[in-house]
Design a protein around this motif. Structure first.
Motif, PDB file in Angstrom:
ATOM      1  N   ALA A 208       0.853  -1.187   0.000  1.00  0.00           N
ATOM      2  CA  ALA A 208       0.000   0.000   0.000  1.00  0.00           C
ATOM      3  C   ALA A 208       0.886   1.233   0.000  1.00  0.00           C
ATOM      4  O   ALA A 208       2.064   1.176   0.373  1.00  0.00           O
ATOM      5  N   SER A 209       0.328   2.352  -0.419  1.00  0.00           N
ATOM      6  CA  SER A 209       1.071   3.610  -0.365  1.00  0.00           C
ATOM      7  C   SER A 209       1.307   3.991   1.088  1.00  0.00           C
ATOM      8  O   SER A 209       0.476   3.734   1.957  1.00  0.00           O
ATOM      9  N   SER A 245       8.548   7.900   1.182  1.00  0.00           N
ATOM     10  CA  SER A 245       7.118   7.845   0.871  1.00  0.00           C
ATOM     11  C   SER A 245       6.963   7.170  -0.494  1.00  0.00           C
ATOM     12  O   SER A 245       7.385   7.722  -1.514  1.00  0.00           O
ATOM     13  N   LEU A 246       6.345   5.988  -0.496  1.00  0.00           N
ATOM     14  CA  LEU A 246       6.271   5.180  -1.711  1.00  0.00           C
ATOM     15  C   LEU A 246       4.834   4.838  -2.057  1.00  0.00           C
ATOM     16  O   LEU A 246       3.988   4.685  -1.159  1.00  0.00           O
ATOM     17  N   ASP A 247       4.561   4.728  -3.340  1.00  0.00           N
ATOM     18  CA  ASP A 247       3.281   4.204  -3.799  1.00  0.00           C
ATOM     19  C   ASP A 247       3.306   2.685  -3.702  1.00  0.00           C
ATOM     20  O   ASP A 247       4.364   2.067  -3.535  1.00  0.00           O
ATOM     21  N   SER A 248       2.146   2.083  -3.790  1.00  0.00           N
ATOM     22  CA  SER A 248       2.085   0.627  -3.769  1.00  0.00           C
ATOM     23  C   SER A 248       2.817   0.068  -4.995  1.00  0.00           C
ATOM     24  O   SER A 248       2.869   0.694  -6.059  1.00  0.00           O
ATOM     25  N   HIS A 251       9.627  -1.332  -5.550  1.00  0.00           N
ATOM     26  CA  HIS A 251      10.556  -0.208  -5.723  1.00  0.00           C
ATOM     27  C   HIS A 251      11.969  -0.691  -5.422  1.00  0.00           C
ATOM     28  O   HIS A 251      12.243  -1.211  -4.336  1.00  0.00           O
TER      29      HIS A 251
END
Length: 311
Positions: A208-209, A245-248, A251
């Motif tokens: 999840a983000s 801070s990452l999106d789903s 990465h």
């Protein structure tokens, strides 16, 4: 002109020496921490390998002395696994937080010869994966530790594994801790973790983000996500970790450190000095294109009378 050439040559030699000094040989900061006794010669590399790039808590309980403790970093170097300082040279914020955590562990061991469940949770937050107790003569087996939630004995050894010490956490909001309100950290899914000293690379599998936390210092960090450099935030806690801070999704993250800032600056200065010396010598020693080609005998007085004196 001669003095200029000599000065430029000296500059070139000194600059070349600086480059050789900074580029060659093993870096002092990469040396393993000293092993304080022969009884730990095999134990230190073994716990470093067991921690696999995470941290190790070592409690020194030498008779007639108050227990002390330290938190160190494990890393695999060309010579094998070894224990190193917990943070890069010059880093202070995370080093102070880990020193306080080690002092809490020493106090807990001094009080009851064990560690509390709350302290074990803090060790996991500190990315401490292995606990070793030694008394100056041998590694100590402490069966009581295996009964503490979050700790388990490593089979065939006298050391203990800490559950939940991982290279990436998910920030789940605030919780109340011994030092006040702090983020609640839970291990996050990851792939392809490759350790390096004070950092590493991994693929974060974000379900999840949100904010994902890497238990490495912000100071001096070169952080790249998907190959692009990013400026990370700092965890709002006693352990100032890297926050992304990452999106789903997945990465690819790489974190590296300039291990010695002064070393890098000296290398740059050496390269610049060498370049100035080389260019200066080329200019100083090149033939003068405007000089007229002179008769090599023009200035020689052979004692013969001048033309106008010949009568």
């Amino acid at each position: 002109m001669r003095q200029i050439v000599i000065a430029l040559a000296a500059l070139g030699l000194m600059s070349a020496g600086v480059l050789v000094r900074t580029a060659g040989g093993p870096e002092p900061v990469r040396r393993a921490i000293p092993i304080p006794g022969r009884h730990l010669v095999e134990a230190y590399p073994a716990v470093a390998a067991a921690a696999y790039g995470r941290r190790v808590l070592i409690v020194h309980d030498v008779p007639l002395n108050a227990p002390t403790a330290e938190i160190v970093e494990s890393a695999r170097m060309p010579g094998g696994w070894a224990l190193h300082p917990a943070t890069p040279p010059g880093e202070t914020a995370l080093a102070s937080g880990l020193a306080r955590l080690a002092a809490d562990a020493a106090a807990a061991w001094d009080a009851d010869a064990t560690l509390t469940e709350a302290l074990v949770r803090d060790l996991a937050r500190g990315c401490v994966a292995v606990v070793l107790i030694e008394n100056g003569k041998e590694v100590v087996s402490a069966p009581a530790l295996a009964a503490v939630p979050g700790l388990s004995a490593l089979a065939g050894t006298r050391v203990y594994r800490v559950a939940g010490a991982e290279p990436v956490y998910r920030d789940g909001g605030d919780e109340k801790g011994p030092h006040g309100v702090r983020p609640y950290l839970s291990p996050a899914a990851h792939l392809q973790y490759e350790d390096s000293l004070w950092g590493g690379s991994l693929t974060i599998d974000a379900d999840a983000s949100g904010d994902y936390v890497l238990p490495w210092p912000v100071e001096g960090a070169d952080v790249r996500v998907g190959g692009a450099p990013v400026t990370p935030a700092t965890l709002r806690a006693e352990l100032p970790y890297i926050v992304l801070s990452l999106d789903s999704g997945r990465h690819d993250v790489v974190v590296a450190y300039v291990e010695d800032g002064a070393r890098g600056r000296f290398a740059i200065g050496g390269a610049l000095g060498l370049a100035i010396a080389v260019v200066g010598l080329l200019l100083a020693l090149r033939p003068d294109p405007n000089a007229e080609e002179a008769d090599p005998n023009a200035d020689i007085d052979d004692g013969s009378p001048l033309e106008e004196d010949r009568t």
